[in-house]
Motif scaffolding. Sequence first.
Motif, PDB file in Angstrom:
ATOM      1  N   ASP A  97    -115.312  14.078  -0.434  1.00  0.00           N
ATOM      2  CA  ASP A  97    -115.102  13.334  -1.331  1.00  0.00           C
ATOM      3  C   ASP A  97    -115.127  13.907  -2.930  1.00  0.00           C
ATOM      4  O   ASP A  97    -114.213  13.717  -3.522  1.00  0.00           O
ATOM      5  CB  ASP A  97    -116.263  12.127  -1.406  1.00  0.00           C
ATOM      6  CG  ASP A  97    -116.098  11.272  -0.213  1.00  0.00           C
ATOM      7  OD1 ASP A  97    -114.917  11.474   0.535  1.00  0.00           O
ATOM      8  OD2 ASP A  97    -117.052  10.390  -0.072  1.00  0.00           O
ATOM      9  N   LEU A  98    -116.152  14.791  -3.241  1.00  0.00           N
ATOM     10  CA  LEU A  98    -116.199  15.487  -4.247  1.00  0.00           C
ATOM     11  C   LEU A  98    -115.096  16.403  -4.831  1.00  0.00           C
ATOM     12  O   LEU A  98    -114.325  16.234  -5.854  1.00  0.00           O
ATOM     13  CB  LEU A  98    -117.464  16.394  -4.435  1.00  0.00           C
ATOM     14  CG  LEU A  98    -118.840  15.391  -4.566  1.00  0.00           C
ATOM     15  CD1 LEU A  98    -119.871  16.338  -4.187  1.00  0.00           C
ATOM     16  CD2 LEU A  98    -119.081  14.968  -5.807  1.00  0.00           C
ATOM     17  N   ARG A  99    -114.588  17.005  -3.600  1.00  0.00           N
ATOM     18  CA  ARG A  99    -113.581  18.078  -4.086  1.00  0.00           C
ATOM     19  C   ARG A  99    -112.348  17.358  -4.175  1.00  0.00           C
ATOM     20  O   ARG A  99    -111.324  17.798  -4.867  1.00  0.00           O
ATOM     21  CB  ARG A  99    -113.253  18.978  -2.923  1.00  0.00           C
ATOM     22  CG  ARG A  99    -114.305  19.885  -2.657  1.00  0.00           C
ATOM     23  CD  ARG A  99    -114.355  20.738  -1.238  1.00  0.00           C
ATOM     24  NE  ARG A  99    -113.268  21.309  -1.194  1.00  0.00           N
ATOM     25  CZ  ARG A  99    -113.116  22.837  -1.615  1.00  0.00           C
ATOM     26  NH1 ARG A  99    -114.018  23.332  -1.978  1.00  0.00           N
ATOM     27  NH2 ARG A  99    -111.831  23.247  -1.363  1.00  0.00           N
ATOM     28  N   GLY A 100    -112.066  16.092  -3.539  1.00  0.00           N
ATOM     29  CA  GLY A 100    -110.793  15.561  -3.495  1.00  0.00           C
ATOM     30  C   GLY A 100    -110.793  14.357  -4.614  1.00  0.00           C
ATOM     31  O   GLY A 100    -109.904  13.323  -4.633  1.00  0.00           O
ATOM     32  N   GLY A 101    -112.015  14.308  -5.360  1.00  0.00           N
ATOM     33  CA  GLY A 101    -111.940  13.031  -6.272  1.00  0.00           C
ATOM     34  C   GLY A 101    -112.087  11.614  -5.881  1.00  0.00           C
ATOM     35  O   GLY A 101    -111.602  10.845  -6.533  1.00  0.00           O
ATOM     36  N   GLN A 102    -112.324  11.644  -4.358  1.00  0.00           N
ATOM     37  CA  GLN A 102    -112.408  10.062  -3.961  1.00  0.00           C
ATOM     38  C   GLN A 102    -113.899   9.465  -3.779  1.00  0.00           C
ATOM     39  O   GLN A 102    -114.607   9.719  -2.883  1.00  0.00           O
ATOM     40  CB  GLN A 102    -111.896  10.138  -2.462  1.00  0.00           C
ATOM     41  CG  GLN A 102    -110.520  10.988  -2.229  1.00  0.00           C
ATOM     42  CD  GLN A 102    -109.662   9.969  -2.719  1.00  0.00           C
ATOM     43  OE1 GLN A 102    -109.539   8.829  -2.694  1.00  0.00           O
ATOM     44  NE2 GLN A 102    -108.513  10.410  -3.499  1.00  0.00           N
ATOM     45  N   LEU A 103    -114.289   8.905  -4.835  1.00  0.00           N
ATOM     46  CA  LEU A 103    -115.797   8.818  -4.981  1.00  0.00           C
ATOM     47  C   LEU A 103    -116.126   7.486  -4.977  1.00  0.00           C
ATOM     48  O   LEU A 103    -117.162   6.692  -4.592  1.00  0.00           O
ATOM     49  CB  LEU A 103    -116.165   9.432  -6.229  1.00  0.00           C
ATOM     50  CG  LEU A 103    -116.425  10.956  -6.362  1.00  0.00           C
ATOM     51  CD1 LEU A 103    -116.716  11.349  -7.564  1.00  0.00           C
ATOM     52  CD2 LEU A 103    -117.114  11.307  -5.262  1.00  0.00           C
ATOM     53  N   GLY A 104    -115.097   6.495  -5.147  1.00  0.00           N
ATOM     54  CA  GLY A 104    -115.363   5.097  -5.234  1.00  0.00           C
ATOM     55  C   GLY A 104    -116.726   4.747  -5.982  1.00  0.00           C
ATOM     56  O   GLY A 104    -116.760   4.979  -7.208  1.00  0.00           O
ATOM     57  N   GLU A 105    -117.630   4.311  -5.481  1.00  0.00           N
ATOM     58  CA  GLU A 105    -119.012   3.746  -6.225  1.00  0.00           C
ATOM     59  C   GLU A 105    -119.357   5.204  -6.671  1.00  0.00           C
ATOM     60  O   GLU A 105    -119.686   6.173  -6.158  1.00  0.00           O
ATOM     61  CB  GLU A 105    -120.103   3.397  -5.414  1.00  0.00           C
ATOM     62  CG  GLU A 105    -119.721   1.871  -4.860  1.00  0.00           C
ATOM     63  CD  GLU A 105    -119.885   0.786  -6.025  1.00  0.00           C
ATOM     64  OE1 GLU A 105    -120.321   1.197  -7.262  1.00  0.00           O
ATOM     65  OE2 GLU A 105    -119.586  -0.438  -5.754  1.00  0.00           O
ATOM     66  N   VAL A 106    -119.882   5.161  -7.944  1.00  0.00           N
ATOM     67  CA  VAL A 106    -120.590   6.362  -8.695  1.00  0.00           C
ATOM     68  C   VAL A 106    -121.724   5.827  -9.340  1.00  0.00           C
ATOM     69  O   VAL A 106    -121.837   4.519  -9.744  1.00  0.00           O
ATOM     70  CB  VAL A 106    -119.906   7.162  -9.617  1.00  0.00           C
ATOM     71  CG1 VAL A 106    -118.786   7.838  -8.721  1.00  0.00           C
ATOM     72  CG2 VAL A 106    -119.260   6.450 -10.672  1.00  0.00           C
ATOM     73  N   PRO A 107    -122.725   6.474  -9.691  1.00  0.00           N
ATOM     74  CA  PRO A 107    -123.949   5.764 -10.575  1.00  0.00           C
ATOM     75  C   PRO A 107    -123.521   5.530 -11.710  1.00  0.00           C
ATOM     76  O   PRO A 107    -122.565   6.117 -12.482  1.00  0.00           O
ATOM     77  CB  PRO A 107    -125.096   6.984 -10.610  1.00  0.00           C
ATOM     78  CG  PRO A 107    -124.461   8.107 -10.134  1.00  0.00           C
ATOM     79  CD  PRO A 107    -123.404   7.844  -9.421  1.00  0.00           C
ATOM     80  N   ASP A 108    -123.898   4.250 -12.315  1.00  0.00           N
ATOM     81  CA  ASP A 108    -123.485   3.958 -13.671  1.00  0.00           C
ATOM     82  C   ASP A 108    -124.242   4.872 -14.720  1.00  0.00           C
ATOM     83  O   ASP A 108    -123.959   5.185 -16.061  1.00  0.00           O
ATOM     84  CB  ASP A 108    -123.795   2.587 -14.048  1.00  0.00           C
ATOM     85  CG  ASP A 108    -122.749   1.490 -13.355  1.00  0.00           C
ATOM     86  OD1 ASP A 108    -121.544   1.724 -13.488  1.00  0.00           O
ATOM     87  OD2 ASP A 108    -123.123   1.078 -12.253  1.00  0.00           O
TER      88      ASP A 108
END
Length: 559
Positions: A97-108
Amino acid sequence: MYEREKLKWNGWGWADTHYHFAGNEDSFWRFLQAELNCKELRSNPALALEQVSLPPCRLSQAQLGELQAKIGQGKVKTSHFERIFHARGRSFSDLLDLRGGQLGEVPDAILYPESAAEVQMSLDFARQHQLALIPFGGGSSVVGGVNSARGPAQAGILTLDMSRMNRLLALDTVSLTASFEAGIYGPQLENILQARGFSLGHTPQSFEFSTLGGWVAARGAGDRSNRYGKMEDLLVAVRVLTPAGEWKTLNLPASAAGPDLRHLIAGSEGLFGVIVEATVRIHPLPAAQHHTGFLFQDFAAGVQALRQLAQSAHPPAMLRLSDQAETQFLFRFRKTPDTPSRGAAALKKILSWRGYTQHPALLLLGLEGDHSEVWPVLPLLSGSCLRAGGFPLGAKAGESWSSSRYQTPYLRDSLMDRGIGVETLETATTWSRLLPLYAALTASLQQSMDAGLAAGGKPDERGFVMTHISHCYPEGASLYFTFAFSLLPGQEQAQYAAIKNAACETIVAHQATLSHHHGIGAAHAPWLVQEKGFLGLDVLQAIKAQVDPEGLMNPGKWL
Ligand SMILES: Cc1cc2nc3c(=O)[nH]c(=O)nc-3n(C[C@H](O)[C@H](O)[C@H](O)COP(=O)(O)OP(=O)(O)OC[C@H]3O[C@@H](n4cnc5c(N)ncnc54)[C@H](O)[C@@H]3O)c2cc1C
C-alpha cells in the motif's frame, strides 16, 4: 533519537540504511531466480513520497487549534510525511500500500503526547469529537495493528504516537522491577537498564524499531524467550487510560485475587485503551553468553533434539531449528563468508559422507546467565544433541546468525524493488502436532503461491518457503515461515490475500494458534472466532463495551 523523518516511510528501519549484501549480491539474485524459476527480475520502484496523494485533513482549523492548545505546540502534526508514515505498519501488505500510494484511510492528525495527562486530553478530545484513536508505538506491527480505520459514525482518525513517552519512572533493584513510560524504544530501554547493570532480556528482531507498549499490546516474544519469557510473562503491572477511565493493576509478584487483569491488557492491541506505563521484570546482566550450532540429518531428527532440550532441566535461553530450505539459505548467505580452506573442504566431505548434506537442519542454541548457568550446562546440552545425532558446528554457526539478525529485515525492501514479494507468518502448537502442521502449512504456502502465479500467467514460476522453529516450551513450540514469490503487477494484494487466507485456514484447521507473537490486528481478525469460540469472543466484546463504549479505540482490529 527516533525522529520520524530519519526513518523510512515505506520500508524498514533508518532512511539511510539498506541491506548490505557483503559481496554476494550477484549470487543472491541468481539463487533466488533459480528457486523461483523466474527468468528475469524486474525493476519495481516505489512511488516517491510526493507522488502519494492523500485526502484532505478532516479536522477543522478550530479543532486543530483546540488540540494544540490542549496538548501543546509541536505535538500535533498533519504534514504529508507524518500522515503517510503513520497510516500503516510494516507487514508486506502494508508495504504494498505504501509503495503504491494506495492508502485509502489515513490519520487526519498525529498527536505526540509527552505525559499521561496529555494522553488523557487526547482521549477526551477523541470522545468529544467522535474520532477514532489509534495507539502507535514503533509502527512495526505486521498484522495491520496500527492501520488507519474508523467506525461508520466517526468523523476522522487520530493516531497517538507514543514515542515521546520514553522515560524510566522507577527502578526497584531489590525486587528486580522497572517501570517505564510505554513509548520507549528497545535500545533506549536497554541503554537505561544496562547502564545500571540490568537487562529486560526482550529482543525481538524488530527491537530497534519497536516499543515497550507495542510489545505488551501485541504479546511479543524476543529471541531469548525460553529464558526470560514472552512480554506477558515479563509484565508485572500496567497502567492504561481507557475512554471509560484509568485501569491500573497493582505491582505484585503474584495474586489469587480473581483472574489476572494484566493478561487482558497484554494482547489488547490498543482496543481497550492506551498503555501509558508498564512495570517489567528485569535481570542482572548475564556474566556469560555462548552460542553454538549442530547439524542434523533432517528436520524431524532436529525436532526431536529440540524437544529434548526444551524439556530438559536446563533449557537454553535461545533455541532455533531451521528446516532444509532455511539451513541451505543460511549457509549460503551467512555474513561470515567461507574462506576456502583445506579444513572447510574436509568438513564438507565428512558431512557429506555421514549423510548431513542432503536434508540438513541447523540447530542453534544460545546459553546465558551466570557462569554456572552456562559453562557446566554446555556439555550437558551438547551431549544431548550429540546423542540425538547432531554434528557439532561450534560457536561460529551461532555467531553468524546473531550478528546479522537486525540487518535481515532490510532485505525485504531490496526484494520488493526487484518485484519479489516476501512475508513471514508464525504460529504455535504442541510437539505432537508440530510436524503435521509444518508439513500442512508448507504445502499450503507452496500451493497457493504456485496457483496464484499460474493464474497470473506465470505457470513455470514457483514460490519459495523456508521455516524455523523458535520459542520452545516443554509442551510445544512456535513455527515461523518465510515465503517469497514473484509479484504479479497490479494484482499483488489479491495474490497475497489468497496465500494468507489459505495459510490461516490451515492453521485453524489444525487447531494451532493464529499467532504466537505478532498478534491479531486486522490481518487475522476473520479467523479469531475459530480460536476463541463465540462465547470467548463475546466475553472480550463485553470488556471492550465496558472500557470503550463508543468504540473509539483502534477500530477494525481484532474484535
Ligand atoms: C522485521 C520485523 C521483525 C519482527 N520481529 C518480531 C519478533 O522477533 N518478535 C515479536 O514479537 N514481534 C516481531 N515483529 C512484530 C512487531 O515488531 C511486534 O508486534 C511489536 O511488539 C510491535 O511493537 P511496536 O512498538 O512497533 O507497536 P506498533 O506496531 O506501533 O503497535 C502494535 C499494536 O500495539 C498497539 N499499541 C502500540 N503501543 C501501544 C500503547 N502504548 N498502548 C496501547 N496499544 C498500543 C497498536 O495500536 C497496535 O495494535 C516484527 C516485525 C517486523 C516488521
